[in-house]
Design a protein around this motif. Structure first.
Motif, PDB file in Angstrom:
ATOM      1  N   CYS A   1      15.124  -5.581  15.580  1.00 37.29           N
ATOM      2  CA  CYS A   1      15.336  -4.158  15.355  1.00 37.29           C
ATOM      3  C   CYS A   1      15.767  -3.893  13.915  1.00 37.29           C
ATOM      4  CB  CYS A   1      16.363  -3.601  16.331  1.00 37.29           C
ATOM      5  SG  CYS A   1      17.963  -4.400  16.251  1.00 37.29           S
ATOM      6  N   GLN A   2      15.503  -2.670  13.490  1.00 38.91           N
ATOM      7  CA  GLN A   2      15.899  -2.218  12.164  1.00 38.91           C
ATOM      8  C   GLN A   2      17.363  -1.811  12.228  1.00 38.91           C
ATOM      9  OE1 GLN A   2      13.745  -1.774   9.276  1.00 38.91           O
ATOM     10  NE2 GLN A   2      15.733  -1.629   8.324  1.00 38.91           N
ATOM     11  N   ASP A   3      18.146  -2.260  11.283  1.00 33.10           N
ATOM     12  CA  ASP A   3      19.535  -1.859  11.158  1.00 33.10           C
ATOM     13  C   ASP A   3      19.682  -1.241   9.771  1.00 33.10           C
ATOM     14  OD1 ASP A   3      22.316  -1.633  11.652  1.00 33.10           O
ATOM     15  OD2 ASP A   3      22.259  -3.477  12.834  1.00 33.10           O
TER      16      ASP A   3
ATOM     17  N   PHE B   1      18.985  -3.824   6.687  1.00 32.15           N
ATOM     18  CA  PHE B   1      18.444  -5.140   7.038  1.00 32.15           C
ATOM     19  C   PHE B   1      17.762  -5.075   8.395  1.00 32.15           C
ATOM     20  CE2 PHE B   1      22.670  -5.003   8.803  1.00 32.15           C
ATOM     21  CZ  PHE B   1      22.572  -5.638  10.028  1.00 32.15           C
TER      22      PHE B   1
ATOM     23  N   ARG C   1      17.502  -7.054  12.048  1.00 35.80           N
ATOM     24  CA  ARG C   1      18.289  -7.953  12.901  1.00 35.80           C
ATOM     25  C   ARG C   1      17.366  -8.580  13.937  1.00 35.80           C
ATOM     26  NH1 ARG C   1      21.880  -6.166  17.612  1.00 35.80           N
ATOM     27  NH2 ARG C   1      23.100  -8.018  18.032  1.00 35.80           N
TER      28      ARG C   1
ATOM     29  N   VAL D   1      17.618 -11.251  17.151  1.00 33.41           N
ATOM     30  CA  VAL D   1      18.502 -11.988  18.046  1.00 33.41           C
ATOM     31  C   VAL D   1      17.631 -12.856  18.948  1.00 33.41           C
ATOM     32  CG1 VAL D   1      20.302 -11.839  19.802  1.00 33.41           C
ATOM     33  CG2 VAL D   1      20.168 -10.092  18.012  1.00 33.41           C
TER      34      VAL D   1
ATOM     35  N   LEU E   1      17.183 -10.290   6.390  1.00 32.78           N
ATOM     36  CA  LEU E   1      17.120 -10.576   7.820  1.00 32.78           C
ATOM     37  C   LEU E   1      18.414 -11.224   8.278  1.00 32.78           C
ATOM     38  CD1 LEU E   1      15.574 -10.966  10.546  1.00 32.78           C
ATOM     39  CD2 LEU E   1      14.757 -13.145   9.601  1.00 32.78           C
ATOM     40  N   LEU E   2      18.980 -10.713   9.364  1.00 31.23           N
ATOM     41  CA  LEU E   2      20.088 -11.357  10.055  1.00 31.23           C
ATOM     42  C   LEU E   2      19.480 -12.029  11.277  1.00 31.23           C
ATOM     43  CD1 LEU E   2      23.116 -11.924  10.482  1.00 31.23           C
ATOM     44  CD2 LEU E   2      23.215  -9.796  11.805  1.00 31.23           C
ATOM     45  N   LEU E   3      19.464 -13.357  11.293  1.00 29.64           N
ATOM     46  CA  LEU E   3      18.882 -14.135  12.384  1.00 29.64           C
ATOM     47  C   LEU E   3      20.020 -14.704  13.222  1.00 29.64           C
ATOM     48  CD1 LEU E   3      16.502 -15.500  13.829  1.00 29.64           C
ATOM     49  CD2 LEU E   3      16.666 -17.345  12.135  1.00 29.64           C
ATOM     50  N   GLU E   4      20.212 -14.155  14.426  1.00 29.31           N
ATOM     51  CA  GLU E   4      21.283 -14.593  15.311  1.00 29.31           C
ATOM     52  C   GLU E   4      20.721 -15.607  16.305  1.00 29.31           C
ATOM     53  OE1 GLU E   4      23.761 -11.499  16.966  1.00 29.31           O
ATOM     54  OE2 GLU E   4      23.249 -10.160  15.301  1.00 29.31           O
TER      55      GLU E   4
ATOM     56  N   LYS F   1      30.022 -12.884  11.631  1.00 27.85           N
ATOM     57  CA  LYS F   1      29.077 -11.790  11.425  1.00 27.85           C
ATOM     58  C   LYS F   1      29.478 -10.911  10.233  1.00 27.85           C
ATOM     59  CE  LYS F   1      26.310  -8.472  13.975  1.00 27.85           C
ATOM     60  NZ  LYS F   1      26.014  -7.954  15.313  1.00 27.85           N
TER      61      LYS F   1
ATOM     62  N   LEU G   1      26.974 -10.219   7.106  1.00 25.20           N
ATOM     63  CA  LEU G   1      26.564  -8.868   6.712  1.00 25.20           C
ATOM     64  C   LEU G   1      26.957  -8.560   5.271  1.00 25.20           C
ATOM     65  CD1 LEU G   1      27.357  -6.898   9.993  1.00 25.20           C
ATOM     66  CD2 LEU G   1      25.127  -7.672   9.148  1.00 25.20           C
TER      67      LEU G   1
END
Length: 143
Positions: free
Chosen positions: A34-36, A39, A41, A43, A73-76, A131, A135
């Motif tokens: 999803c767009q945040d 950035f 995100r 998951v 990109l935040l890759l969780e 996190k 961020l």
């Protein structure tokens, strides 16, 4: 990220790299993409073995959201069971401006090291167990 031809899993794909005992076959799931603010995100589904198929679908979604250019990109990956070599190949072709990989356990760190241990990424990439730290790092790279 872009889809790499041949990166989808094949039946003869080697067993995933894990930090524990042999895993039973896990049905493929879907990553949440999803767009945040500033950035994208992603998951990865906790408890899943991340295959090339899961990675390719996530990469396509990422590309749709980032269609106007490279995005951070935040890759969780918290709680995933394992990641296959074909998934690592797909994630290694990221077309992001930066990638923050987030995990919370020692197992997550081992899996992240495997993920980041492939070809050198074409963008800054770093592992985080916090996190807010991830961020903040991405925020400095947002374009």
């Amino acid at each position: 990220m872009t889809f790499i031809e041949g990166a989808a899993p094949r039946p003869e794909e080697p067993a995933p790299v894990t930090a524990g005992a042999e895993l039973p076959a896990t049905p493929e799931g879907y990553a949440e993409v999803c767009q945040d603010v500033g950035f994208i995100r992603m998951v990865l589904p906790p408890g899943a073995v991340i295959t090339g198929g899961i990675a390719a679908r996530a990469a396509e979604q990422f590309q749709e959201l980032a269609s106007t250019g490279d995005k951070p990109l935040l890759l969780e990956l918290t709680g995933i069971e394992a990641i296959t070599r074909s998934a690592r190949t797909v994630f290694g072709s990221a077309r992001a401006s930066a990638v923050a990989v987030l995990g919370t356990s020692q197992v997550d760190r081992v899996i992240a090291n495997f993920l980041l241990g492939g070809d050198l990424p074409s963008c800054p990439t770093k592992y985080f167990s916090s996190k807010p730290d991830a961020l903040a790092w991405l925020g400095k790279r947002a374009g």
